[in-house]
Motif scaffolding. Structure first.
Motif, mmCIF file in Angstrom:
data_model
loop_
_atom_site.group_PDB
_atom_site.id
_atom_site.type_symbol
_atom_site.label_atom_id
_atom_site.label_comp_id
_atom_site.label_asym_id
_atom_site.label_seq_id
_atom_site.Cartn_x
_atom_site.Cartn_y
_atom_site.Cartn_z
ATOM 1 N N LYS A 119 0.917 -1.062 0.204
ATOM 2 C CA LYS A 119 0.235 -0.005 -0.343
ATOM 3 C C LYS A 119 0.695 1.107 0.237
ATOM 4 C CE LYS A 119 -2.304 -0.508 3.794
ATOM 5 N NZ LYS A 119 -3.086 -0.496 4.450
ATOM 6 N N GLU A 120 0.260 2.435 -0.378
ATOM 7 C CA GLU A 120 1.452 3.725 -0.575
ATOM 8 C C GLU A 120 1.394 4.206 0.614
ATOM 9 O OE1 GLU A 120 2.340 5.119 -2.853
ATOM 10 O OE2 GLU A 120 2.135 3.375 -4.420
ATOM 11 N N CYS A 121 0.544 3.798 1.662
ATOM 12 C CA CYS A 121 0.773 4.280 3.148
ATOM 13 C C CYS A 121 0.425 3.253 4.050
ATOM 14 C CB CYS A 121 -0.360 5.332 3.159
ATOM 15 S SG CYS A 121 0.128 6.879 2.680
ATOM 16 N N MET A 122 1.554 2.415 5.026
ATOM 17 C CA MET A 122 1.185 1.620 5.854
ATOM 18 C C MET A 122 1.472 1.830 7.782
ATOM 19 S SD MET A 122 3.575 -0.995 3.745
ATOM 20 C CE MET A 122 4.218 0.951 2.724
ATOM 21 N N SER A 123 0.684 1.696 8.240
ATOM 22 C CA SER A 123 0.745 2.033 9.649
ATOM 23 C C SER A 123 2.258 1.479 10.159
ATOM 24 C CB SER A 123 -0.290 1.524 10.456
ATOM 25 O OG SER A 123 -0.291 -0.363 10.901
ATOM 26 N N ILE A 124 2.260 1.246 11.416
ATOM 27 C CA ILE A 124 3.959 1.202 11.425
ATOM 28 C C ILE A 124 3.528 -0.451 12.191
ATOM 29 C CG2 ILE A 124 3.025 1.418 14.361
ATOM 30 C CD1 ILE A 124 6.123 2.269 14.589
ATOM 31 N N GLY A 125 2.347 -0.613 12.268
ATOM 32 C CA GLY A 125 2.642 -2.124 12.510
ATOM 33 C C GLY A 125 2.850 -3.032 11.597
ATOM 34 N N GLU A 126 2.392 -2.645 10.094
ATOM 35 C CA GLU A 126 1.760 -3.143 9.030
ATOM 36 C C GLU A 126 2.966 -3.156 8.568
ATOM 37 O OE1 GLU A 126 -2.617 -1.661 7.105
ATOM 38 O OE2 GLU A 126 -1.121 -0.536 7.093
ATOM 39 N N ALA A 127 3.887 -2.197 8.646
ATOM 40 C CA ALA A 127 5.636 -1.452 8.391
ATOM 41 C C ALA A 127 5.837 -3.290 9.560
ATOM 42 C CB ALA A 127 5.822 -0.919 8.597
ATOM 43 N N HIS A 148 11.768 7.389 8.513
ATOM 44 C CA HIS A 148 10.640 9.357 8.758
ATOM 45 C C HIS A 148 9.013 8.700 8.278
ATOM 46 C CE1 HIS A 148 14.216 11.941 8.732
ATOM 47 N NE2 HIS A 148 14.652 10.369 7.920
ATOM 48 N N SER A 149 8.246 8.873 9.231
ATOM 49 C CA SER A 149 7.307 8.749 9.609
ATOM 50 C C SER A 149 6.221 10.364 8.984
ATOM 51 C CB SER A 149 6.376 7.609 10.124
ATOM 52 O OG SER A 149 7.233 8.813 11.561
ATOM 53 N N GLU A 150 5.398 10.418 8.517
ATOM 54 C CA GLU A 150 4.516 11.017 9.042
ATOM 55 C C GLU A 150 2.874 10.901 9.691
ATOM 56 O OE1 GLU A 150 4.638 13.977 7.095
ATOM 57 O OE2 GLU A 150 6.487 13.644 5.574
ATOM 58 N N ARG A 151 2.192 11.467 9.958
ATOM 59 C CA ARG A 151 1.553 11.120 11.391
ATOM 60 C C ARG A 151 -0.121 11.036 10.228
ATOM 61 N NH1 ARG A 151 3.066 9.686 15.848
ATOM 62 N NH2 ARG A 151 4.952 10.284 16.731
ATOM 63 N N ASN A 152 -0.729 10.170 10.341
ATOM 64 C CA ASN A 152 -1.908 10.639 9.879
ATOM 65 C C ASN A 152 -2.853 11.564 10.370
ATOM 66 O OD1 ASN A 152 -5.347 10.105 9.951
ATOM 67 N ND2 ASN A 152 -4.542 7.786 9.394
ATOM 68 N N LYS A 153 -3.493 12.768 9.699
ATOM 69 C CA LYS A 153 -4.600 13.459 10.893
ATOM 70 C C LYS A 153 -6.120 13.391 10.869
ATOM 71 C CE LYS A 153 -3.101 16.316 6.582
ATOM 72 N NZ LYS A 153 -2.910 17.276 5.184
ATOM 73 N N GLU A 154 -6.200 12.377 11.221
ATOM 74 C CA GLU A 154 -7.601 11.604 11.701
ATOM 75 C C GLU A 154 -6.715 11.314 13.034
ATOM 76 O OE1 GLU A 154 -9.810 8.962 9.491
ATOM 77 O OE2 GLU A 154 -9.881 10.432 7.468
ATOM 78 N N ASN A 155 -6.034 10.374 13.630
ATOM 79 C CA ASN A 155 -5.652 10.315 14.576
ATOM 80 C C ASN A 155 -4.474 10.297 15.037
ATOM 81 O OD1 ASN A 155 -4.158 8.042 12.919
ATOM 82 N ND2 ASN A 155 -5.982 7.115 13.165
ATOM 83 N N GLY A 156 -3.806 10.288 14.433
ATOM 84 C CA GLY A 156 -2.033 11.464 15.157
ATOM 85 C C GLY A 156 -1.018 9.510 14.608
#
Length: 236
Positions: A119-127, A148-156
């Protein structure tokens, strides 16, 4: 019956007598007899036990070696052999993993891994699941500035791109062979260029290390089998 003093065995194996006593205290070797004056002395089976421990430690982690030797002392021979076999399987899996990631880098194909589309974006758990590491490891690498990671704007929560995931895959494969953070950073920077020479050489070194580890594991197994034969002779 051949007997040895602690100093004789320590000198032969290039360890201290304190190390030998530690193995005894950890219950890794057969019961050690004493002279009338209460001094330790060792027999051939003790010599082989110590030799087995020192040889196994070159190819296996300390907890595994201690567990194997403890199992043998408690007559759990088959369990010990299956545990050793399991560790070799882990080495095989790690080799396949390094080869897969090296092929992925050579082909410059970072859209899928193990035939799974990324996926284009993955959570730390998925990664972490894809890379086969703990989330704590990824957090540590992020603190070191390797990923480096970005932050999900909805849940941080942290989210990782495919580009960052490939860095995680590289780090997880080379962390045992690239010892310095700055060297790892240089390698990861090469991922953003069309030149992967340094990374490929690092992966080849990782494979060489795994080949060497396999050889050391088999050398340890050779001594382990000798020890098991001694054990059977004494207990039958």
């Amino acid at each position: 019956m051949e007997i040895y003093t602690p100093k004789q065995i320590a000198n032969t194996l290039n360890v201290s007598t304190t190390t030998l006593r530690r193995y005894e205290e950890q219950d890794l070797i057969p019961v050690v007899p004493r002279t009338k004056s209460n001094h330790r002395f060792y027999t051939l089976i003790h010599f082989q036990a110590f030799t087995t421990i020192r040889t196994l430690l070159k190819g296996y982690d300390i907890p595994i070696v201690y567990k194997v030797m403890g199992m043998i002392k408690n007559a759990r021979i088959e369990e010990a052999l299956w545990l050793v076999n399991e560790q070799q399987f882990h080495t095989q899996v790690e080799k396949q993993r390094v080869e897969e990631i090296l092929t992925m880098i050579k082909n410059a194909d970072f859209t899928k891994y193990k035939n799974v589309k990324l996926k284009e974006c993955m959570s730390i758990g998925e990664a972490a699941k894809i890379a086969g590491v703990n989330t704590s490891a990824i957090r540590h690498w992020e603190c070191e500035g390797l990923v480096h990671s970005e932050r999900n704007k909805e849940n941080g929560y942290r989210i990782f791109s495919i580009s960052e995931l490939r860095k995680i895959l590289v780090i997880s494969s080379l962390r045992k062979t690239v010892y310095y953070i700055e060297n790892m950073k240089d390698l990861l920077n090469d991922l953003d260029t069309p030149h992967y020479g340094k990374i490929e050489r690092s992966f080849q070194l990782a494979l060489e290390n795994l080949n060497n580890q396999l050889l050391l594991q088999f050398t340890g197994i050779t001594e382990l089998i000798k020890y098991i034969h001694f054990y059977h002779e004494i207990n039958t």
